[in-house]
Every structure is written in structure tokens, then in C-alpha cells.
Design a protein around this motif. Sequence first.
Motif, PDB file in Angstrom:
ATOM      1  N   GLY A  91      -2.370  11.040   0.249  1.00 45.54           N
ATOM      2  CA  GLY A  91      -3.613  11.262  -0.474  1.00 45.54           C
ATOM      3  C   GLY A  91      -4.703  10.241  -0.231  1.00 45.54           C
ATOM      4  O   GLY A  91      -5.716  10.255  -0.924  1.00 45.54           O
ATOM      5  N   LEU A  92      -4.518   9.346   0.759  1.00 44.18           N
ATOM      6  CA  LEU A  92      -5.542   8.342   1.022  1.00 44.18           C
ATOM      7  C   LEU A  92      -6.617   8.913   1.942  1.00 44.18           C
ATOM      8  O   LEU A  92      -6.886   8.430   3.042  1.00 44.18           O
TER       9      LEU A  92
ATOM     10  N   ILE B 152       0.829  -1.200   0.000  1.00 49.67           N
ATOM     11  CA  ILE B 152       0.000   0.000   0.000  1.00 49.67           C
ATOM     12  C   ILE B 152       0.862   1.248   0.000  1.00 49.67           C
ATOM     13  O   ILE B 152       0.600   2.217  -0.715  1.00 49.67           O
ATOM     14  N   ASP B 153       1.940   1.228   0.808  1.00 47.18           N
ATOM     15  CA  ASP B 153       2.839   2.384   0.858  1.00 47.18           C
ATOM     16  C   ASP B 153       3.511   2.621  -0.494  1.00 47.18           C
ATOM     17  O   ASP B 153       3.699   3.771  -0.918  1.00 47.18           O
ATOM     18  N   LEU B 154       3.870   1.531  -1.162  1.00 45.52           N
ATOM     19  CA  LEU B 154       4.618   1.648  -2.414  1.00 45.52           C
ATOM     20  C   LEU B 154       3.718   1.993  -3.595  1.00 45.52           C
ATOM     21  O   LEU B 154       4.041   2.866  -4.414  1.00 45.52           O
ATOM     22  N   PHE B 155       2.569   1.321  -3.676  1.00 49.00           N
ATOM     23  CA  PHE B 155       1.723   1.463  -4.862  1.00 49.00           C
ATOM     24  C   PHE B 155       0.465   2.292  -4.620  1.00 49.00           C
ATOM     25  O   PHE B 155      -0.202   2.671  -5.587  1.00 49.00           O
ATOM     26  N   GLY B 156       0.134   2.578  -3.353  1.00 48.45           N
ATOM     27  CA  GLY B 156      -1.060   3.368  -3.058  1.00 48.45           C
ATOM     28  C   GLY B 156      -2.311   2.709  -3.592  1.00 48.45           C
ATOM     29  O   GLY B 156      -2.534   1.507  -3.414  1.00 48.45           O
ATOM     30  N   THR B 157      -3.146   3.484  -4.300  1.00 47.73           N
ATOM     31  CA  THR B 157      -4.403   2.941  -4.811  1.00 47.73           C
ATOM     32  C   THR B 157      -4.204   1.988  -5.986  1.00 47.73           C
ATOM     33  O   THR B 157      -5.172   1.391  -6.454  1.00 47.73           O
ATOM     34  N   TYR B 158      -2.964   1.823  -6.444  1.00 51.11           N
ATOM     35  CA  TYR B 158      -2.691   0.887  -7.530  1.00 51.11           C
ATOM     36  C   TYR B 158      -2.127  -0.437  -7.005  1.00 51.11           C
ATOM     37  O   TYR B 158      -1.543  -1.216  -7.762  1.00 51.11           O
ATOM     38  N   ASP B 159      -2.319  -0.703  -5.718  1.00 47.68           N
ATOM     39  CA  ASP B 159      -1.740  -1.914  -5.140  1.00 47.68           C
ATOM     40  C   ASP B 159      -2.339  -3.179  -5.736  1.00 47.68           C
ATOM     41  O   ASP B 159      -1.636  -4.166  -5.968  1.00 47.68           O
ATOM     42  N   LYS B 160      -3.643  -3.175  -6.042  1.00 46.59           N
ATOM     43  CA  LYS B 160      -4.267  -4.366  -6.627  1.00 46.59           C
ATOM     44  C   LYS B 160      -3.803  -4.568  -8.063  1.00 46.59           C
ATOM     45  O   LYS B 160      -3.628  -5.706  -8.508  1.00 46.59           O
ATOM     46  N   VAL B 161      -3.628  -3.471  -8.779  1.00 43.02           N
ATOM     47  CA  VAL B 161      -3.103  -3.580 -10.149  1.00 43.02           C
ATOM     48  C   VAL B 161      -1.711  -4.202 -10.112  1.00 43.02           C
ATOM     49  O   VAL B 161      -1.384  -5.088 -10.913  1.00 43.02           O
TER      50      VAL B 161
ATOM     51  N   ASP C   7     -14.644   9.309  -9.120  1.00 38.47           N
ATOM     52  CA  ASP C   7     -13.576   8.587  -9.807  1.00 38.47           C
ATOM     53  C   ASP C   7     -12.188   8.972  -9.315  1.00 38.47           C
ATOM     54  O   ASP C   7     -11.192   8.376  -9.732  1.00 38.47           O
ATOM     55  N   GLU C   8     -12.111   9.957  -8.410  1.00 38.76           N
ATOM     56  CA  GLU C   8     -10.823  10.333  -7.835  1.00 38.76           C
ATOM     57  C   GLU C   8     -10.719   9.959  -6.352  1.00 38.76           C
ATOM     58  O   GLU C   8      -9.663  10.132  -5.753  1.00 38.76           O
ATOM     59  N   PHE C   9     -11.798   9.481  -5.788  1.00 38.70           N
ATOM     60  CA  PHE C   9     -11.804   9.113  -4.376  1.00 38.70           C
ATOM     61  C   PHE C   9     -10.894   7.901  -4.181  1.00 38.70           C
ATOM     62  O   PHE C   9     -10.939   6.945  -4.953  1.00 38.70           O
ATOM     63  N   TYR C  10     -10.094   7.941  -3.138  1.00 43.22           N
ATOM     64  CA  TYR C  10      -9.128   6.857  -2.929  1.00 43.22           C
ATOM     65  C   TYR C  10      -9.846   5.517  -2.755  1.00 43.22           C
ATOM     66  O   TYR C  10     -10.967   5.444  -2.264  1.00 43.22           O
ATOM     67  N   LYS C  11      -9.188   4.448  -3.157  1.00 41.01           N
ATOM     68  CA  LYS C  11      -9.756   3.108  -3.058  1.00 41.01           C
ATOM     69  C   LYS C  11      -8.718   2.177  -2.456  1.00 41.01           C
ATOM     70  O   LYS C  11      -7.732   1.842  -3.101  1.00 41.01           O
ATOM     71  N   ILE C  12      -8.939   1.804  -1.217  1.00 40.48           N
ATOM     72  CA  ILE C  12      -8.086   0.828  -0.543  1.00 40.48           C
ATOM     73  C   ILE C  12      -9.002  -0.218   0.073  1.00 40.48           C
ATOM     74  O   ILE C  12      -9.871   0.096   0.883  1.00 40.48           O
ATOM     75  N   ASP C  13      -8.839  -1.472  -0.325  1.00 40.45           N
ATOM     76  CA  ASP C  13      -9.611  -2.560   0.263  1.00 40.45           C
ATOM     77  C   ASP C  13      -8.873  -3.861   0.003  1.00 40.45           C
ATOM     78  O   ASP C  13      -7.805  -3.865  -0.611  1.00 40.45           O
ATOM     79  N   THR C  14      -9.436  -4.964   0.460  1.00 40.15           N
ATOM     80  CA  THR C  14      -8.771  -6.256   0.293  1.00 40.15           C
ATOM     81  C   THR C  14      -9.267  -7.002  -0.938  1.00 40.15           C
ATOM     82  O   THR C  14      -8.785  -8.099  -1.219  1.00 40.15           O
ATOM     83  N   ALA C  15     -10.222  -6.425  -1.665  1.00 39.73           N
ATOM     84  CA  ALA C  15     -10.762  -7.089  -2.849  1.00 39.73           C
ATOM     85  C   ALA C  15      -9.847  -6.857  -4.048  1.00 39.73           C
ATOM     86  O   ALA C  15      -9.517  -5.720  -4.363  1.00 39.73           O
ATOM     87  N   VAL C  16      -9.431  -7.934  -4.711  1.00 40.64           N
ATOM     88  CA  VAL C  16      -8.582  -7.808  -5.885  1.00 40.64           C
ATOM     89  C   VAL C  16      -9.354  -7.131  -7.012  1.00 40.64           C
ATOM     90  O   VAL C  16      -8.864  -6.219  -7.680  1.00 40.64           O
ATOM     91  N   THR C  17     -10.568  -7.579  -7.235  1.00 43.32           N
ATOM     92  CA  THR C  17     -11.485  -6.911  -8.152  1.00 43.32           C
ATOM     93  C   THR C  17     -12.755  -6.611  -7.374  1.00 43.32           C
ATOM     94  O   THR C  17     -13.181  -7.407  -6.540  1.00 43.32           O
ATOM     95  N   SER C  18     -13.352  -5.471  -7.641  1.00 44.68           N
ATOM     96  CA  SER C  18     -14.530  -5.063  -6.881  1.00 44.68           C
ATOM     97  C   SER C  18     -15.661  -6.063  -7.066  1.00 44.68           C
ATOM     98  O   SER C  18     -16.009  -6.414  -8.199  1.00 44.68           O
ATOM     99  N   PRO C  19     -16.256  -6.544  -5.969  1.00 48.54           N
ATOM    100  CA  PRO C  19     -17.373  -7.476  -6.080  1.00 48.54           C
ATOM    101  C   PRO C  19     -18.529  -6.877  -6.875  1.00 48.54           C
ATOM    102  O   PRO C  19     -18.891  -5.712  -6.683  1.00 48.54           O
ATOM    103  N   LEU C  20     -19.086  -7.671  -7.776  1.00 46.63           N
ATOM    104  CA  LEU C  20     -20.235  -7.244  -8.566  1.00 46.63           C
ATOM    105  C   LEU C  20     -21.482  -7.853  -7.934  1.00 46.63           C
ATOM    106  O   LEU C  20     -21.812  -9.016  -8.163  1.00 46.63           O
ATOM    107  N   VAL C  21     -22.147  -7.055  -7.116  1.00 42.13           N
ATOM    108  CA  VAL C  21     -23.278  -7.546  -6.337  1.00 42.13           C
ATOM    109  C   VAL C  21     -24.576  -7.149  -7.032  1.00 42.13           C
ATOM    110  O   VAL C  21     -24.849  -5.965  -7.221  1.00 42.13           O
ATOM    111  N   ASN C  22     -25.361  -8.131  -7.408  1.00 40.18           N
ATOM    112  CA  ASN C  22     -26.654  -7.856  -8.014  1.00 40.18           C
ATOM    113  C   ASN C  22     -27.647  -7.504  -6.908  1.00 40.18           C
ATOM    114  O   ASN C  22     -27.951  -8.345  -6.057  1.00 40.18           O
TER     115      ASN C  22
END
Length: 514
Positions: free
Chosen positions: A290-291, A67-76, A230-245
Motif C-alpha cells: 500500500g505504499l 518500514i517492512d514491519l511497521f509501514g507508515t507507522y515506522d516513526k511512531v 490523510d490516507e496518502f502513504y507517508k514514508i520519509d526520514t523525518a521523525v516528526t514532520s518539519p514545521l517550516v514557516n
Amino acid sequence: MITGTEESAPRRISGWLAALFGIVSVAVALGVSELATGLSGGDQSLIGALGAWVIDTVPSSMAKWAIDLFGTYDKVALIVSIVAVALLIGAIVGLATRKTFLVAVAAFIAFGAVAFVAASQDPLADLSSAAVASLVAVVVGLLSMALFFLTGTKDREPDAARRTFLRSAGAVTALALASAITGRWAIARMATAVRRDASVLPVVDAAERVTAAPPGAQVVGAVDLITPNDEFYKIDTAVTSPLVNPDNWSLKISGMVDRPFEMTYDQLLELPMVERYVTLSCVSNRVGGGLVGNAKWTGVPLSHVLDLARVQEGATQIVGRSVDDFTVGFPTEVAFDGREALIAVGMNGEPLPVDHGYPARLVVAGLYGYVSATKWLSEIELTTWDAFDAYWVPRGWSKQGPIKTQSRIDRPLHNRRIQAGMETIAGVAWAPNRGISKVEVSIDDGPWMEADLAESISDDSWRQWSLAWQATEGRHLVAVRATDGTGETQTDALAPPRPDGATGWHTISVVVEA
């Protein structure tokens, strides 16, 4: 014919071509597995499942480092790393397969098995879809490998073999990319995304709406007062955001309550809604980082839902659980102490974006996200403080997570060169649930000068500030500190984010030129 004997194995293939055989075979297996996931109705690919398994098993210190190194791009970065490792293994398998094709058979079966086992540990993965994707990946990977070795040995001349192979490799690589792109598109266009796009937020009573932010609340040079979605920070444990119907979603209220119940998305939308400005911050945010972001949230007061369930005496902890089994935990009293604590369904006037928790999430003013801000909310459980430790607590983070008073310089930027003369120093400060009463700036360790505070839109939101400075030639250090609404000034003691949030004064260096 390809056999498992060393004598008949295609040893004429050069090492680099064999390695490339393996890389392209793995690439097409991964790409087609994405397509198989999308076409079979799944919403978590094999790569995503492997990523989720990595996140849940790596030490928390490594997660913090990422998280420190990649910030919001950690999952990428995680996904890229997984793909890179898979391709590297593919190169090794390609080299080993020059001796016997059985190596490729064993390797691809192992890949499929590991991916399926990882998916079975992921609550977001559909096992039938994962089984199909795993099987398809194994079969396509082996067929690709067999094709390459056949095309690489049918020509007697080495140059002809290379040309034949490169043509085949180009075609298969194109197939891999097309499959991956189509699979991602199919997953993204599931009913969840379509339903979210068609969702309409309920009308909020006039008394519970927030007023538009006045012009005096925005300072030139500071970040946007209201952070765009679309600029709000995104930090979570989900690799891809869950698609909940939302048609299949429900929120369960359980544990130490007299009236446990479940409600659908439509039932949630029928409850009394409010709008509130609330700043959220990640505990991993560095001083000056910026988180952190500020948004207008639409939702149901958490206290209202808990009152419907009738919380039992002795229930001292609220546990929020996500559809992917991520958990948070915070004191029950927080829901009733007058702060803004919402089951949010909207963000900045639109349904929650998928990345930020659609269809519902928790927003609790004054608490770091890791102990409160459950996205893709599925359950709220009442229990005791000692009975349960949420996701990050066993991983070395504090069980209590109040947001610390922080301030940040947005203008000028660190190491920026500016011209001598009148310069505006500007930024934001935040202490949700307490508000900001004062911001001070120091130049070159000199006396603290009180900055001009912009208008406040709520005690739960950050507040912008500015200071006019007569900049003189040379290098200068600029520091900032804030005082919250209780009169407590942020400390200068430097502390890292772990275990309960960073402290210290944000300090930048600027060069003033004549």
C-alpha cells in the motif's frame, strides 16, 4: 537529607518502588522537555532529535526492516521504542540510586548531554531551544527523583511509605502527560501551522487545469481513484514532520547554473502553475503493498525554474535537498523529457499538508520517491552524476530509481471468504510516465484473462481494472499482471524492494463457500 553515602541512602525502599521511582522521574523529564521545546519556540523535541540521530546512524537494512514491519507507522514505532528504552533505563537508575543519589545525578546529566548532542546534529533543531529543553529535563528529573525518595523514606511504616509514594507518583505522572500534551500542542500551533491553514493556492489557468475524473475511472471495489490527503502513504526520514514557516522559507537554485538565485514562497506562487494527476510510489513497497497513492498536484514545472537558472552543459544530476538535509538525486534530462516534474505547492486542491512537504516539494512522474520526491524542499542543486550520491545510495539502494510496472488486487482481499457465484475481482495498476495498456488475471494458474480497464485520467496515474469471475466452491489462487504503455508486461520474477524496487505478480488466496 539525601547524601551520596551508602549508610544514609534510603535502603528501606523496596526494589519495585525504586524502579518505579526511576520510571516516573524519566517520564516527567521527557514530558516537561516537550513543554519546554514548545514554549521556547522550537519545533524538534529532544525525543525527535534522538529519533533523527537513530535514523541517520542505523544500517539501511534495519531501516528497511522497520518500514517492512511497521509501514507508515515506522516513526511512531521508533518514538515508542525510544521512550520505552528511556523508561527502562530509568528503572535501572532507580534501583541503583538506592545505594547513592549520585547515580541519579550522573544519569540525568548524561541524558541531557546525549539529547543535546543529538539535537546539535539535527538541522531542524534550534540549539537554544534544545539547550533549554535539555537543562529543564535534567533539573526536573532530578527534582522528581529526590521528591520520590524523600516521600518514600519520611514514613517509618512501609505501608504508609507506599501510599505516600503512589499518591506522589500519580500526581507527577499526570504532570508528565499534561506537559507532553501541552508541548505537542504548542509545537503544532507554531506560526507554520497557522500560516499553512491561511494559505491559498494561486489560480491555475484553465488550459493547465485537469478535468474532474470521470465516473468511468472509478471501479467499485478498488481503492479511491484520488487518494485522500490523510490516507496518502507517508514514508520519509523525518521523525516528526518539519514545521517550516513560509515567511522565512526560500528555495535556492545552485550549482552548475549560470544564474543561481533564491526565491521566497510568495515569489514561487507567482510563477505559472499547472495541475497534474501523478501516482507516487515508495521503493520499499512490496508486491501488492500500500505504499503508493495517486493525487492531483498543483505546482510549477521544474523545467521552468531550471530555465530561469540556465543549466550549464555537463550538469547531469539534479539534487533535491530538504530542510532537514535529506537528499535525492536524479538525471537532469528527466526534467526536460516531457514527463510531469513539478515543484508542487498543492495536493488535491489545498496547500500541501505539513506531512507531505509544506510549503513545497518535488513530484516527478515515473521515479520512486527515494530518488525524486523531496519534501520540505529547500534547495535544488545542479551537479554531475558522479559528483554526488544522495541519501539512500550509500545505504545500499540503486542510484537509478524508475518505477516498475505494478498491479494489485484490492477485491477480494487475501484469505477472504466469499460466496459462490458471480464475483468481481478488482484493483489498480500503475506505470507512471508510461501508462497502463492491459491488465490480465489468472485463476489457479489457468490462462490469462484480460480485465476491463477503467477510463484513464493520465499516463502518470494508476488505472483501475475489474474482471467478472464465476466463483466456484473451494480455495482459489488469483494472480494479476499488467502491461504498460510501451507494451512491456511486468515480470513474474520475484525480487525484494532492495535495491531498486520489488517485482513479481500479486497473488492472493480466497475461499469460496457454497
